[in-house]
Each structure stands twice: as C-alpha cells, then as structure tokens.
Enzyme design. Structure first.
Site, PDB file in Angstrom:
ATOM      1  N   VAL A   4       0.843  -1.193   0.000  1.00 16.41           N
ATOM      2  CA  VAL A   4       0.000   0.000   0.000  1.00 16.41           C
ATOM      3  C   VAL A   4       0.876   1.240   0.000  1.00 16.41           C
ATOM      4  O   VAL A   4       1.901   1.305   0.683  1.00 16.41           O
ATOM      5  CB  VAL A   4      -0.961   0.025   1.211  1.00 16.41           C
ATOM      6  CG1 VAL A   4      -1.960  -1.098   1.131  1.00 16.41           C
ATOM      7  CG2 VAL A   4      -0.206  -0.049   2.528  1.00 16.41           C
ATOM      8  N   ASP A   5       0.473   2.209  -0.785  1.00 16.72           N
ATOM      9  CA  ASP A   5       1.114   3.514  -0.744  1.00 16.72           C
ATOM     10  C   ASP A   5       0.673   4.224   0.535  1.00 16.72           C
ATOM     11  O   ASP A   5      -0.392   3.925   1.085  1.00 16.72           O
ATOM     12  CB  ASP A   5       0.699   4.314  -1.985  1.00 16.72           C
ATOM     13  CG  ASP A   5       1.353   5.682  -2.014  1.00 16.72           C
ATOM     14  OD1 ASP A   5       2.550   5.766  -1.719  1.00 16.72           O
ATOM     15  OD2 ASP A   5       0.651   6.664  -2.326  1.00 16.72           O
ATOM     16  N   LYS A   6       1.469   5.147   1.015  1.00 20.48           N
ATOM     17  CA  LYS A   6       1.108   5.848   2.256  1.00 20.48           C
ATOM     18  C   LYS A   6       0.188   7.027   1.987  1.00 20.48           C
ATOM     19  O   LYS A   6      -0.955   7.072   2.441  1.00 20.48           O
ATOM     20  CB  LYS A   6       2.367   6.335   2.984  1.00 20.48           C
ATOM     21  CG  LYS A   6       2.056   7.150   4.261  1.00 20.48           C
ATOM     22  CD  LYS A   6       3.305   7.642   4.928  1.00 20.48           C
ATOM     23  CE  LYS A   6       3.938   8.798   4.170  1.00 20.48           C
ATOM     24  NZ  LYS A   6       3.108  10.035   4.200  1.00 20.48           N
ATOM     25  N   THR A   7       0.675   7.978   1.205  1.00 19.26           N
ATOM     26  CA  THR A   7      -0.049   9.227   1.029  1.00 19.26           C
ATOM     27  C   THR A   7      -1.293   9.022   0.181  1.00 19.26           C
ATOM     28  O   THR A   7      -1.219   8.525  -0.944  1.00 19.26           O
ATOM     29  CB  THR A   7       0.861  10.287   0.374  1.00 19.26           C
ATOM     30  OG1 THR A   7       2.046  10.419   1.160  1.00 19.26           O
ATOM     31  CG2 THR A   7       0.156  11.629   0.300  1.00 19.26           C
TER      32      THR A   7
ATOM     33  N   VAL B 263      -1.970  -1.183  -3.761  1.00 20.69           N
ATOM     34  CA  VAL B 263      -2.982  -0.144  -3.645  1.00 20.69           C
ATOM     35  C   VAL B 263      -2.281   1.205  -3.697  1.00 20.69           C
ATOM     36  O   VAL B 263      -1.390   1.481  -2.890  1.00 20.69           O
ATOM     37  CB  VAL B 263      -3.773  -0.264  -2.320  1.00 20.69           C
ATOM     38  CG1 VAL B 263      -4.902   0.756  -2.290  1.00 20.69           C
ATOM     39  CG2 VAL B 263      -4.319  -1.663  -2.145  1.00 20.69           C
TER      40      VAL B 263
END
Length: 729
Positions: A405-408, A604
């Site tokens: 998963v990406d953070k931002t 994601v």
C-alpha cells in the site's frame, strides 16, 4: 471501430464459433471484443475487413450481425420475442400432442406411455409443430457445428430430437425440443438479469437538467448541457452531471458511485458526481464534464465491457466443454452401435439410450454457470463502489497473500496539517504561526497552505509579508512587521549557520517522530518550529485489521516519504513492514521481491504516481478513483471511494464468487455423471434427461445470481437516510 448486435449470441460458448470465423478475417485477435452481457461484437474495421465481410462471417455460424449503438436494443428485443414465441408455441404443441394422444386412445396413460399404445397421427402432427417451434432457432447453429466438425450442445440437441422422431418417440422428441428451448430462455433471462443489474446504473442519472439561462431556468436533456453551464439541484433530487458547487451547502448521498455509507457535506468548490442524491438544500452547480464523460458514464462503460475479459474459470470451462462435447458424442455412437452389432442388443433400445446420453451430455448448465456468476459478481462489486475490470481480475483477490500500500492518500488523507508549534527565543505560539502564515500567505505549496489554514483556525489575522523571495527547494524570505524573516527546511537552517546544538537536538527529535519540520527565524535567532504531518485516515487501522482477518499474510507500506514518518504511520495502523524513501522504480523492485516470495501480490495506490508499481503487481488497485479519469483507467480495480476497507471486502467477495463457481461446476458435473450412469443402464428417459439438464441450468443460474444480493453496501449512516432525502419536497 464498429459494434454489432449478434442475434443468437446468448452465452459464452457461442463466442468460440464466432472467433473461429472472424479471427482469420481480422488476423489480429485483439481487434475483436465480445460482450456476452450485451450480446455485442466490437471489431476494428479496415480496408480488408469490411462490414459485409463481418456479416457474412457471422452468418456462417448460424447467427446474425446487426449494427448496434448505445441505447439501441430493438434487434435484440425482437430476437428475444421470437424466442419467447417459439417457446410458447412449442409448449402448446407438447400439451396438444399429449391431449391428442390421450384422446385418440381413450386414456391419459397413452400420453405417458406411447410405447405401449403407439403414437396417434394427430399427436405426431402436434409434436412435429412443437419440435419445429422449439428447435428452429437452434438449427442454423447445429448445421454450422456439423459443417465444421465441431460438435456443440446445439448439435447434440438437434441429433437427439431427430433421433427420437426417427424411432417413433415423437412426444419425447417434442418434450426435448421444448425443454431445451426453455433452457435457452432461462439462459437468456439470466444474462438479462445480470444486464439489468448493470443497466440499473443508467437510472441513477435523471433525464433532464434544470439549467440556468438568461431567459430563466429551463429543463434540458443532460446531453445538451455544455461544460461550464450552471444547473440547479433541488433537495432530494439526483444530480444529472459531474460538476462543482458554486452556491449552496448541503449533504450528498454518494453511495451509488463511491459506496460510502455516510452523507458527504458539500459546499462551494466541492465536486459532485452524476447519479448521487442531493440532501436538504438547493445547490447551484457548474458542469465540469459532458454527459458522456461523467464518472457514472465511465462506470457503466467499464462494467459493461468487463464481461468480455473472461475469468480463468470461464476459460477452463470452455476448454473442458470443447473436449467434453465430442467425447459425449463419441460415447453415444459407441452405445448406439456396439451392443446391437457385437452383443445382440435391440437397435431401438440402444438407440434410445444413446439419445438419452446425448441429451444429458449437453453442457448447458456447465457452460452457463461461470459467466453468469462472474457477471453477477462484477455488477455486485460496482454497486459497492468497486470497479473490477473483467472477470479475470475478479478471481485474483481470492489468491492474494501479500498487499503493498502507498502511504499518502491511501493510509493517510494526503493533506498535511500542523501538528505542533514549538516557540523559541522569547516568541509564543501565536507569533510563530502569524509570522509563518504571513510568509506563506500567497504560496500554493501544500505545507504553506496547511500553515495558513492553521492560522485561520487560531483566529489569527494574516497580513501578507513584503518583499517575499522564494528559495527553491529550501524555503522563503520576506519582511514581516519591518523585520526580515526566513522560513524553510533543515538545510536552510544549516546554510545560515544558525543551528546551535540545542536547536539541532530538538529538530532531530521532532523529525524522528515523523514530522515534516519547518524552521522559522530572523537574522538574530531561530524563532521556532512548525511541525506538520499527514493525518492517518480514521478507518485505516480497522481496514488493515480487516485485511489480516481476510487472510492477507503480509502488508507492506511503500512510501517516498522519509523513514521516520513512514515508520510512525505503520505503527499507528498495524502495517507489517515498511520500505521508505522510494522512487517509482524502487517501488517496482519492491513489488517484484514480494512476488518472488508470496506469488500473488496486490498494490494499492493513487493510480497515477504509483502506475509502474500498479502495473507490475498481480492486482493493481486504484484508491479513491472517483474524480480521477487516469486512476480509473490505470489499475485492474478502481475503488471509487477513499475506503481501504473495500479491499478486504473485495477479497471476501472474490472468494465467495469462486466458491459459487466451484459449487456450480461440481453440481453440473454431478448431475451429468448420475444421468450418464442411468442412461447407460437404461433407467433414464429423454424427457427426464432434458428436465434434469434444464433444472440444473436453472439452479446454477439462481445460485450465481445470489451474488447480486450478497454483501450489499452497508446501511446508510448520518443525520439523514436516503429514504428521507428522497422524500424531501
């Protein structure tokens, strides 16, 4: 590109003959796209591939191609009416044949046991009418299959009916033709049921828009509204076009598009989606997209075309059916010939058994079970705000073992906010914020806007700084209250040689806590720090827990942010591992390492910056795709809302879909095996065989359509329910 309505293409099995005729013509299979859901073919025409050539090729399969356009369904409706009429006439013929048989012999037993009483001529005529009415639409396909030496279920049925008539079993032949017509009607109905679930999306947008013109408000068709026009949406009305609020404040039910369970506040400057429902106040909206390009229109197109991207289970069933059908035909021939020729069997007896075998061998239930289930699964996901671009992608979530998963914008809101203000050198918090906001008053940088917003929340009146100079990549300088100030990064502090040991220690500690620290100072001293950070989404921790509960073994965060910030977010939401300070190429490499270890890996992201990693993952999932055309087009799955919990729902939905497919396949094959044994041993009749096949088809269809009502969107939350919104005047 040209699109045709294919009359007679009612299930996925009929795509095979079409491909065999068309692929040599177009040479490149990618130039063909079949949509079983809508019964259409889209082909890339060229100088060599003409409209006439396409029509002729389709005609050779026993089907017919008619020009088709969006919203045009006349030819398909006429074809369905003809099939319905044929089925009704066939049913009347069967009933008449039974009545005439009983009347001719003076007993109802004659209608049940024609072998003992013999078929009466009036009954034979009625049965022949039933056979013709039930089989006339199937006959061209059967002839095509025989000509190409590729036996299919249509050929099996026609051979069984002709064979029954040849040995004098007219009534049973009529029953086979009628029940097969019913089976095809059920098949067509099931596809239509799934189609209507998708077409229900079309009903979300109203037929007229109330547009403001110099002459006053006028009701016009959405297609006639130009981008930039102002239209009015009253309380409780559905919004007709994508747009931006220019006046008014209200709450909007976005569930039809995003699947969100709460009403979303909207005010001037906020975006709206076609198909959503206005709340309790009038909104004035500026159109931002034409009717054909709204988010709703894109959803409808994507779901409508998704059925053409066939799932692995569908492909397996087709390959199995291609082998299975000839095997059944060969086995029927052996049963017909071997016992009479080698074992002294009675020809009529073994011919009848062979015909029963042909009927029960029809792969109808097996072939229809998978595409109906897949289409129902796609439609159910779309209603949940999860766009899956084809059956092949609906299967993958069930196999995922790891998720990146990406953070931002995924785990966090993607909007920095001021977390803490540290005042130094005699300054207080308000003065630090006031000076910082003055320097940033005209900046569009996200951190600058966050500081200005924070000043407004504190009630500080902002007087823009004078003589502002931007220092690219480092910060800004300017005059505030007649005093020269500077503001920027740790690097700028070092360049100005104002980093005293105590300042350095405090700054390092704040950065380790995951803050983006902006340093404020003047020529004499450091005035203070403004600590900013991205907010974790409130639902992120629960979403990560739901993913673990759904069986995802390993969840890793891939971020371009600094490691301190990434580690802090990971601890807050329960992420298993973190890889920080990554460039796009680094994220791709990380995905490849995960694939080597776990096999099936999902990613994601926002669908734009993370495009390379989304493309490399086994399943790319675009987060918050509503409002972003690029995000919808980038990934295999598009989540229309910013709800990471929808990924856990998708994993469970995928497993349930595959579970239903397995149930259907096992049931269909089980019925076949049982009746094959009964047919060989002489304990099954033609009408029982076709009744069992039609019944199996109906049961697998209904089982697949359960997905349309399972896992419905959660109940609406918030101060106003959808029902009360729609009831408003």
């Amino acid at each position: 590109m040209a699109t045709y309505k294919i009359l007679g293409m009612d299930c996925a099995e009929e795509v095979g003959p079409l491909r065999r005729e068309l692929e040599p013509l177009v040479r490149d299979p990618e130039r063909l796209a079949f949509d079983v859901l809508n019964g259409t073919l889209t082909v890339d025409l060229s100088a060599e591939v003409t409209d006439d050539a396409i029509r002729s090729a389709v005609a050779r399969t026993g089907m017919k191609a008619e020009p088709w356009s969006e919203g045009r369904s006349g030819a398909g409706a006429a074809h369905r009416r003809q099939r319905l009429i044929g089925t009704v006439v066939s049913s009347i013929g069967v009933l008449a044949a039974m009545v005439l048989q009983a009347w001719s012999h003076g007993t109802w037993w004659a209608a049940i046991d024609s072998d003992a009483y013999g078929a009466a001529l009036p009954s034979i005529i009625a049965a022949a009418i039933a056979i013709i009415a039930g089989a006339w639409q199937v006959l061209p396909k059967a002839i095509s299959a025989a000509r190409h030496l590729r036996p299919d279920m249509n050929l099996l049925m026609v051979v069984a009916v002709i064979g029954a008539a040849a040995i004098g079993e007219w009534l049973e032949g009529a029953m086979v033709a009628f029940l097969f017509a019913v089976s095809l009607a059920l098949e067509s109905w099931s596809v239509g049921r799934a189609r209507r679930a998708v077409e229900a999306l079309l009903d979300l947008a109203p037929d007229v828009v109330r547009v403001r013109t110099p002459a006053g408000e006028q009701d016009v068709a959405p297609a006639a509204v130009t981008v930039g026009s102002i239209f009015i949406v009253k309380p409780g009305e559905r919004i007709a076009l994508d747009g931006e609020v220019v006046a008014g404040e209200s709450e909007v039910d976005q569930a039809p598009i995003t699947g969100e369970s709460r009403l979303v506040p909207k005010r001037s400057g906020d975006g709206l989606y076609a198909g959503t429902i206005n709340g309790s106040a009038v909104l004035e909206v500026r159109s931002t997209k034409p009717a054909g390009d709204t988010t709703l229109a894109q959803i409808i197109r994507l779901v409508g075309s998704a059925s053409a991207k066939r799932a692995l289970a569908e492909q397996w069933v087709d390959r199995f059916a291609r082998i299975y059908t000839p095997v059944i035909l060969g086995l029927a021939l052996l049963i017909w010939l071997v016992p009479p020729l080698l074992l002294g069997g009675v020809w009529s007896d073994w011919t009848y058994r062979a015909l029963v075998l042909l009927v029960i061998g029809c792969p109808c239930a097996l072939v229809i079970s998978t595409p109906v289930t897949i289409v129902a699964g796609l439609a159910a996901a779309a209603r949940r705000g999860v766009l899956v671009k084809g059956g092949i992608h609906l299967e993958v979530p069930a196999r995922l073992r790891s998720l990146a998963v990406d953070k931002t914008g995924t785990l966090t809101r993607g909007e920095p906010r001021v977390r803490q203000v540290v005042a130094m050198s005699g300054h207080d918090e308000r003065s630090v914020v006031a000076i910082a906001a003055a320097l940033d008053a005209h900046s569009t940088h996200p951190l600058a806007r966050a500081i200005v917003t924070h000043a407004g929340e504190m009630g500080i009146s902002i007087a823009p700084a004078a003589m502002v100079t931007a220092l690219p990549g480092r910060g800004v300088t300017g005059m505030v209250g007649g005093v020269a100030h500077w503001m920027g990064s740790h690097r700028l502090l070092e360049e100005r040689n104002q980093e005293r040991p105590e300042v350095h220690t405090q700054l390092e500690a704040l950065e380790r806590e995951g803050n983006s620290v902006v340093v404020l100072g003047n020529d004499q001293h450091v005035c203070g720090f403004v600590c900013l950070g991205d907010e974790v989404r409130p639902e992120a921790r629960a979403a990560v827990a739901a993913l673990h509960a759904a069986g995802i073994e390993h969840i890793v965060m891939l971020s371009g942010d600094n490691k301190g910030t990434a580690d802090l977010i990971a601890r807050q939401v329960g992420i298993d591992a973190v890889e920080a300070e990554l460039l796009p190429a680094d994220k791709v490499a990380a995905i490849e390492r995960l694939i080597e270890r776990y096999g099936a890996v999902g990613m994601v992201g926002d669908g734009i910056n993370d495009a390379p990693a989304l493309g490399r993952a086994t399943l790319g999932i675009a987060m918050g795709a509503a409002g972003s055309d690029a995000a919808i087009e980038t990934a295999d799955v598009a989540l229309m809302s910013d709800d990471l919990g929808a990924v856990a729902w998708l994993v469970l939905h995928s497993r349930r879909t595959l579970g239903i497919i397995r149930q259907n396949i096992m049931f269909a094959l089980g019925v076949k095996v049982l009746f094959l044994a009964l047919a060989v041993t002489g304990h099954a009749s033609l009408w029982a065989a076709i009744a069992a096949d039609a019944g199996a088809s109906l049961l697998v269809i209904m089982n697949g359509l359960r997905l349309l009502r399972l896992h419905a969107p959660p109940p609406r939350l918030g101060p106003t329910s959808r029902a009360s919104v729609q009831a408003l005047p």
